[in-house]
Design a protein around this motif. Sequence first.
Motif, PDB file in Angstrom:
ATOM      1  N   LYS A 121       0.830  -1.206   0.000  1.00 39.96           N
ATOM      2  CA  LYS A 121       0.000   0.000   0.000  1.00 39.96           C
ATOM      3  C   LYS A 121       0.869   1.263   0.000  1.00 39.96           C
ATOM      4  O   LYS A 121       0.600   2.222  -0.735  1.00 39.96           O
ATOM      5  CB  LYS A 121      -0.930  -0.017   1.223  1.00 39.96           C
ATOM      6  CG  LYS A 121      -2.018   0.992   1.167  1.00 39.96           C
ATOM      7  CD  LYS A 121      -3.030   0.631   0.099  1.00 39.96           C
ATOM      8  CE  LYS A 121      -4.244   1.506   0.160  1.00 39.96           C
ATOM      9  NZ  LYS A 121      -5.240   1.130  -0.840  1.00 39.96           N
ATOM     10  N   VAL A 122       1.927   1.272   0.801  1.00 31.63           N
ATOM     11  CA  VAL A 122       2.822   2.428   0.886  1.00 31.63           C
ATOM     12  C   VAL A 122       3.587   2.613  -0.424  1.00 31.63           C
ATOM     13  O   VAL A 122       3.740   3.737  -0.914  1.00 31.63           O
ATOM     14  CB  VAL A 122       3.777   2.289   2.098  1.00 31.63           C
ATOM     15  CG1 VAL A 122       4.910   3.296   2.034  1.00 31.63           C
ATOM     16  CG2 VAL A 122       2.982   2.432   3.390  1.00 31.63           C
ATOM     17  N   ILE A 123       4.040   1.530  -1.019  1.00 32.08           N
ATOM     18  CA  ILE A 123       4.756   1.605  -2.299  1.00 32.08           C
ATOM     19  C   ILE A 123       3.842   2.161  -3.380  1.00 32.08           C
ATOM     20  O   ILE A 123       4.243   3.036  -4.160  1.00 32.08           O
ATOM     21  CB  ILE A 123       5.320   0.211  -2.673  1.00 32.08           C
ATOM     22  CG1 ILE A 123       6.490  -0.136  -1.749  1.00 32.08           C
ATOM     23  CG2 ILE A 123       5.724   0.162  -4.138  1.00 32.08           C
ATOM     24  CD1 ILE A 123       6.911  -1.595  -1.796  1.00 32.08           C
ATOM     25  N   ASP A 124       2.614   1.688  -3.424  1.00 31.17           N
ATOM     26  CA  ASP A 124       1.642   2.201  -4.383  1.00 31.17           C
ATOM     27  C   ASP A 124       1.429   3.702  -4.167  1.00 31.17           C
ATOM     28  O   ASP A 124       1.406   4.480  -5.127  1.00 31.17           O
ATOM     29  CB  ASP A 124       0.321   1.439  -4.231  1.00 31.17           C
ATOM     30  CG  ASP A 124      -0.718   1.860  -5.247  1.00 31.17           C
ATOM     31  OD1 ASP A 124      -0.482   1.647  -6.452  1.00 31.17           O
ATOM     32  OD2 ASP A 124      -1.768   2.410  -4.841  1.00 31.17           O
ATOM     33  N   TYR A 125       1.305   4.123  -2.933  1.00 32.66           N
ATOM     34  CA  TYR A 125       1.147   5.544  -2.620  1.00 32.66           C
ATOM     35  C   TYR A 125       2.375   6.343  -3.072  1.00 32.66           C
ATOM     36  O   TYR A 125       2.242   7.425  -3.657  1.00 32.66           O
ATOM     37  CB  TYR A 125       0.910   5.730  -1.114  1.00 32.66           C
ATOM     38  CG  TYR A 125       0.749   7.174  -0.733  1.00 32.66           C
ATOM     39  CD1 TYR A 125      -0.480   7.813  -0.862  1.00 32.66           C
ATOM     40  CD2 TYR A 125       1.828   7.918  -0.262  1.00 32.66           C
ATOM     41  CE1 TYR A 125      -0.630   9.149  -0.550  1.00 32.66           C
ATOM     42  CE2 TYR A 125       1.688   9.253   0.063  1.00 32.66           C
ATOM     43  CZ  TYR A 125       0.456   9.862  -0.089  1.00 32.66           C
ATOM     44  OH  TYR A 125       0.322  11.192   0.225  1.00 32.66           O
ATOM     45  N   ALA A 126       3.560   5.817  -2.814  1.00 29.64           N
ATOM     46  CA  ALA A 126       4.792   6.524  -3.190  1.00 29.64           C
ATOM     47  C   ALA A 126       4.878   6.734  -4.695  1.00 29.64           C
ATOM     48  O   ALA A 126       5.220   7.830  -5.160  1.00 29.64           O
ATOM     49  CB  ALA A 126       6.013   5.756  -2.684  1.00 29.64           C
ATOM     50  N   PHE A 127       4.571   5.704  -5.452  1.00 29.07           N
ATOM     51  CA  PHE A 127       4.661   5.819  -6.913  1.00 29.07           C
ATOM     52  C   PHE A 127       3.540   6.685  -7.492  1.00 29.07           C
ATOM     53  O   PHE A 127       3.786   7.525  -8.352  1.00 29.07           O
ATOM     54  CB  PHE A 127       4.645   4.440  -7.573  1.00 29.07           C
ATOM     55  CG  PHE A 127       5.949   3.683  -7.462  1.00 29.07           C
ATOM     56  CD1 PHE A 127       7.168   4.299  -7.664  1.00 29.07           C
ATOM     57  CD2 PHE A 127       5.943   2.331  -7.139  1.00 29.07           C
ATOM     58  CE1 PHE A 127       8.361   3.606  -7.567  1.00 29.07           C
ATOM     59  CE2 PHE A 127       7.136   1.616  -7.048  1.00 29.07           C
ATOM     60  CZ  PHE A 127       8.348   2.261  -7.251  1.00 29.07           C
ATOM     61  N   LYS A 128       2.320   6.500  -7.021  1.00 30.44           N
ATOM     62  CA  LYS A 128       1.172   7.191  -7.624  1.00 30.44           C
ATOM     63  C   LYS A 128       0.934   8.590  -7.080  1.00 30.44           C
ATOM     64  O   LYS A 128       0.583   9.489  -7.838  1.00 30.44           O
ATOM     65  CB  LYS A 128      -0.092   6.350  -7.457  1.00 30.44           C
ATOM     66  CG  LYS A 128      -0.070   5.091  -8.296  1.00 30.44           C
ATOM     67  CD  LYS A 128      -1.339   4.295  -8.120  1.00 30.44           C
ATOM     68  CE  LYS A 128      -1.309   3.037  -8.998  1.00 30.44           C
ATOM     69  NZ  LYS A 128      -2.435   2.150  -8.686  1.00 30.44           N
ATOM     70  N   SER A 129       1.097   8.801  -5.793  1.00 31.74           N
ATOM     71  CA  SER A 129       0.765  10.097  -5.202  1.00 31.74           C
ATOM     72  C   SER A 129       1.974  11.015  -5.036  1.00 31.74           C
ATOM     73  O   SER A 129       1.893  12.205  -5.326  1.00 31.74           O
ATOM     74  CB  SER A 129       0.079   9.910  -3.851  1.00 31.74           C
ATOM     75  OG  SER A 129      -1.148   9.231  -4.021  1.00 31.74           O
TER      76      SER A 129
END
Length: 175
Positions: A121-129
Amino acid sequence: MLNRSFNPFPILKTERLILRQLEISDEQEIFVLRSDSEINKYLDRPVSSSVKDARNFINKINEFISTNVALYWAINSIANNGLIGTICLYGFSDENASCEIGFELLTDFQVRGIMQEAAEKVIDYAFKSIEVKKIEAFLHKDNQRSLQLLNKLSFIKSHKTDETNPELVGYYLTI
C-alpha cells in the motif's frame, strides 16, 4: 519535482490494516518497538530506554511530517485496533525522484504477511501520489526476514553500498 505535501496526512487502508499518523497515545507501543532487542538487532539506532524517549521520537517524527521531510505511518490492525508496527518513507530526493522505505513490526505479528500488505500500500502511494520513480531500502545483510520481504515485493539488489555501514545491503524498486 516530487509531490511532497503531507497535509492532510494520508491515511491508507488495506483489508486488515489502517496506516495512520503516529499520536502521543502510541508512546507505549513505540517504546516496545524501539526497545525490543529482537526488532533492533539489525537497526543502527539507539534503543529506547523509557516511554519519554518514545514520546520524544513521536514528536520528532510528527515534525518531519509537518515539514514534508518524511512520512511515517503507524500500522494498526483492524482486528485488535492497536499499533503493531510502523512503516516510513524518508530520504526524499527531488533530483533522483527517489526515497527510502523502512519498516518494523512487533514480533508477535511477524510472519503473517502483515508487513507485505502494508508495504504494498505504501509503495503504491509513493509511486502514484508522491510520484517517486525509485524506492530504495538498506538492510543489514543478515536480516533474512526483511530481505525475504523485499524479494516478495520485487525489489532488486543494488550494487550501491552505504558508506557509513558496510554491513548494509541496498535494494531498489522502480516503476
